[in-house]
Design an enzyme around this catalytic site. Structure first.
Site, PDB file in Angstrom:
ATOM      1  N   GLY A 213       3.705  14.121   2.083  1.00  0.00           N
ATOM      2  CA  GLY A 213       4.983  12.859   2.666  1.00  0.00           C
ATOM      3  C   GLY A 213       5.063  12.308   1.609  1.00  0.00           C
TER       4      GLY A 213
ATOM      5  CB  SER B  22       9.592  13.138  -1.738  1.00  0.00           C
ATOM      6  OG  SER B  22       9.600  12.655  -0.527  1.00  0.00           O
ATOM      7  NE  ARG B  23      12.109   8.526   3.117  1.00  0.00           N
ATOM      8  CZ  ARG B  23      12.471  10.199   3.277  1.00  0.00           C
ATOM      9  NH1 ARG B  23      12.219  11.366   2.647  1.00  0.00           N
ATOM     10  NH2 ARG B  23      11.885  10.540   5.160  1.00  0.00           N
TER      11      ARG B  23
ATOM     12  CG  ASN C  74       2.083   9.353   3.922  1.00  0.00           C
ATOM     13  OD1 ASN C  74       2.098   8.174   3.733  1.00  0.00           O
ATOM     14  ND2 ASN C  74       2.915   9.691   3.144  1.00  0.00           N
TER      15      ASN C  74
ATOM     16  CB  SER D 225       1.647   3.516  13.538  1.00  0.00           C
ATOM     17  OG  SER D 225       2.408   2.777  14.011  1.00  0.00           O
TER      18      SER D 225
ATOM     19  CE1 TYR E 224       5.845   7.692  13.927  1.00  0.00           C
ATOM     20  CE2 TYR E 224       5.051   5.051  15.080  1.00  0.00           C
ATOM     21  CZ  TYR E 224       4.893   6.315  13.746  1.00  0.00           C
ATOM     22  OH  TYR E 224       4.694   5.668  12.636  1.00  0.00           O
ATOM     23  CB  ALA E 225       2.473   4.994  21.136  1.00  0.00           C
TER      24      ALA E 225
HETATM   25  N1  LIG Z   1       7.169   1.926   7.318  1.00  0.00           N
HETATM   26  C1  LIG Z   1       6.286   1.579   8.887  1.00  0.00           C
HETATM   27  O1  LIG Z   1       6.619   0.992   8.774  1.00  0.00           O
HETATM   28  C2  LIG Z   1       5.530   2.384   9.178  1.00  0.00           C
HETATM   29  C3  LIG Z   1       4.731   1.148  10.013  1.00  0.00           C
HETATM   30  C4  LIG Z   1       3.085   2.209  10.793  1.00  0.00           C
HETATM   31  C5  LIG Z   1       3.116   3.350  10.089  1.00  0.00           C
HETATM   32  N2  LIG Z   1       3.969   4.020   8.965  1.00  0.00           N
HETATM   33  C6  LIG Z   1       3.214   5.284   8.642  1.00  0.00           C
HETATM   34  O2  LIG Z   1       2.969   5.425   7.290  1.00  0.00           O
HETATM   35  C7  LIG Z   1       3.302   7.074   6.954  1.00  0.00           C
HETATM   36  C8  LIG Z   1       4.442   6.817   5.723  1.00  0.00           C
HETATM   37  O3  LIG Z   1       5.682   6.250   6.024  1.00  0.00           O
HETATM   38  P1  LIG Z   1       6.922   5.298   5.667  1.00  0.00           P
HETATM   39  O4  LIG Z   1       7.576   4.475   5.793  1.00  0.00           O
HETATM   40  O5  LIG Z   1       5.789   5.738   4.144  1.00  0.00           O
HETATM   41  O6  LIG Z   1       7.766   7.073   5.547  1.00  0.00           O
HETATM   42  P2  LIG Z   1       8.643   7.465   5.088  1.00  0.00           P
HETATM   43  O7  LIG Z   1       9.465   6.742   3.930  1.00  0.00           O
HETATM   44  O8  LIG Z   1      10.413   7.781   5.371  1.00  0.00           O
HETATM   45  O9  LIG Z   1       8.351   9.457   3.958  1.00  0.00           O
HETATM   46  C9  LIG Z   1       7.787   9.598   4.929  1.00  0.00           C
HETATM   47  C10 LIG Z   1       7.562  11.022   3.851  1.00  0.00           C
HETATM   48  O10 LIG Z   1       7.257  11.694   4.673  1.00  0.00           O
HETATM   49  C11 LIG Z   1       8.032  13.072   4.470  1.00  0.00           C
HETATM   50  N3  LIG Z   1       8.620  14.106   5.433  1.00  0.00           N
HETATM   51  C12 LIG Z   1       8.944  13.566   6.450  1.00  0.00           C
HETATM   52  N4  LIG Z   1       8.889  14.520   7.258  1.00  0.00           N
HETATM   53  C13 LIG Z   1       9.271  15.134   6.723  1.00  0.00           C
HETATM   54  C14 LIG Z   1       8.035  16.550   7.567  1.00  0.00           C
HETATM   55  N5  LIG Z   1       8.695  17.472   8.603  1.00  0.00           N
HETATM   56  N6  LIG Z   1       7.350  17.782   6.966  1.00  0.00           N
HETATM   57  C15 LIG Z   1       7.098  16.577   5.358  1.00  0.00           C
HETATM   58  N7  LIG Z   1       7.394  16.170   5.261  1.00  0.00           N
HETATM   59  C16 LIG Z   1       8.084  15.101   5.703  1.00  0.00           C
HETATM   60  C17 LIG Z   1       9.128  12.489   4.110  1.00  0.00           C
HETATM   61  O11 LIG Z   1      10.448  14.173   2.510  1.00  0.00           O
HETATM   62  P3  LIG Z   1      10.524  14.746   3.129  1.00  0.00           P
HETATM   63  O12 LIG Z   1      12.240  13.699   4.226  1.00  0.00           O
HETATM   64  O13 LIG Z   1      11.951  15.316   2.040  1.00  0.00           O
HETATM   65  O14 LIG Z   1      10.582  15.774   4.047  1.00  0.00           O
HETATM   66  C18 LIG Z   1       8.417  11.649   2.760  1.00  0.00           C
HETATM   67  O15 LIG Z   1       7.670  12.118   1.586  1.00  0.00           O
HETATM   68  C19 LIG Z   1       3.566   7.696   8.354  1.00  0.00           C
HETATM   69  O16 LIG Z   1       2.396   8.342   8.723  1.00  0.00           O
HETATM   70  C20 LIG Z   1       3.990   6.453   8.908  1.00  0.00           C
HETATM   71  O17 LIG Z   1       3.850   7.076  10.793  1.00  0.00           O
HETATM   72  C21 LIG Z   1       4.971   3.802   8.388  1.00  0.00           C
END
Ligand SMILES: NC(=O)c1ccc[n+]([C@@H]2O[C@H](COP(=O)([O-])OP(=O)(O)OC[C@H]3O[C@@H](n4cnc5c(N)ncnc54)[C@H](OP(=O)(O)O)[C@@H]3O)[C@@H](O)[C@H]2O)c1
Length: 248
Positions: free
Chosen positions: A16, A18-19, A91, A143, A156-157
């Site tokens: 992941g 890319s963003r 990630n 998380s 998810y939890a």
């Molecule tokens: N944001 C929060 O508040 C938060 C809080 C606690 C934990 N987290 C954890 O932090 C991590 C990153 O989260 P984020 O907020 O940065 O997420 P995000 O902005 O949604 O980015 C997710 C990344 O994963 C890729 N991805 C999603 N589904 C995928 C799949 N099936 N196969 C391959 N790649 C996939 C997406 O690209 P594509 O869609 O192009 O595949 C993107 O690059 C995650 O593990 C999340 O659970 C986030």
């Protein structure tokens, strides 16, 4: 195909990349001299720019956590491209919010497959490469849903708790190969994943957080970089909570 990067260079795999947090990690790792292999399902402007700017250090390929063959192909291609794998950051994740009693079995299976089975297979392939390279580091991005209950995210939890338990036991198995395994446990930060959080909930989260705000991606990336670095060389099987105190 170009050859492996500079001798002695370290290679990181970021799922992941890319963003969101993954993008920030790719940027941090590249500027710290790592060679980075990243995947996501779709390409975007960041991936295209990184590939142009870092032709010898950045490798991206489309892969899907729900498609085991694509994960294996990705790791094979990354190892062939850079010669070794030293770091895996698990990630990528998918968050689907829905009350459990109305959630279809298909949705449950998809969440478990993408957020637990996919990262496990990715870990298996990368850990084999690390053992061939004489050691390595795995950082799982969990998380705070793994340590506190919230409505609408039971599955998810469950998978995030699963990834922490997986990491603890894996640390025991892989220590003998010089491989450390740890989790970073972030609180809320702004990204596409949390774009569905309403303004009212955002305000509530800030009120409940002793530091009074959400995390930045940089603050979470910093914790990942610590667990990836030699500064944490005797830390394994642990979880590092980065949440401004909301779970304390
Ligand atoms: N944001 C929060 O508040 C938060 C809080 C606690 C934990 N987290 C954890 O932090 C991590 C990153 O989260 P984020 O907020 O940065 O997420 P995000 O902005 O949604 O980015 C997710 C990344 O994963 C890729 N991805 C999603 N589904 C995928 C799949 N099936 N196969 C391959 N790649 C996939 C997406 O690209 P594509 O869609 O192009 O595949 C993107 O690059 C995650 O593990 C999340 O659970 C986030």
């Amino acid at each position: 195909m170009s050859t492996a990067g500079p001798p002695g260079g370290r290679t990181a795999v970021v799922s992941g990349g890319s963003r969101g947090l993954g993008r920030r990690l790719v940027e941090r790792l590249l500027s710290d001299g790592w060679r980075v292999a990243a995947f996501s399902r779709s390409v975007n402007a960041f991936v295209e720019t990184a590939a142009e700017s870092w032709p010898d250090h950045f490798f991206w390929r489309s892969a899907d956590l729900l498609d085991i063959a694509s994960l294996r192909d990705f790791v094979f291609a990354a190892e062939r491209r850079f010669g070794r794998i030293d770091l895996l950051v698990n990630n990528a994740a998918v968050l689907h919010q829905e009350l459990f009693l109305t959630m279809s079995v298909k949705r449950i299976e998809t969440s478990v497959s993408a957020n637990l089975v996919g990262p496990m297979v990715l870990t298996q392939e990368c850990a084999k490469a690390m053992s061939r390279a004489g050691g390595g580091t795995i950082v799982n991005v969990s998380s705070i849903n793994s340590v506190r209950g919230y409505r609408g995210v039971a599955v998810y939890a469950g998978v995030k708790s699963g990834i922490d338990g997986f990491g603890r036991s894996l640390a025991r198995e892989l220590g003998a190969f010089g491989i450390r395994v740890n989790s970073v446990v972030p609180g809320f930060f702004d990204s596409e994943l949390t774009s569905q959080v309403t303004d009212a909930n955002r305000t509530r989260i800030k009120k409940r957080t002793p530091l009074g705000r959400l995390a930045t991606t940089d603050e979470v990336a910093e914790a990942v970089m610590f667990l990836a670095s030699g500064s944490s060389s005797f830390v394994t099987g642990q979880t590092l909570v980065v949440d401004g105190g909301i779970t304390c």
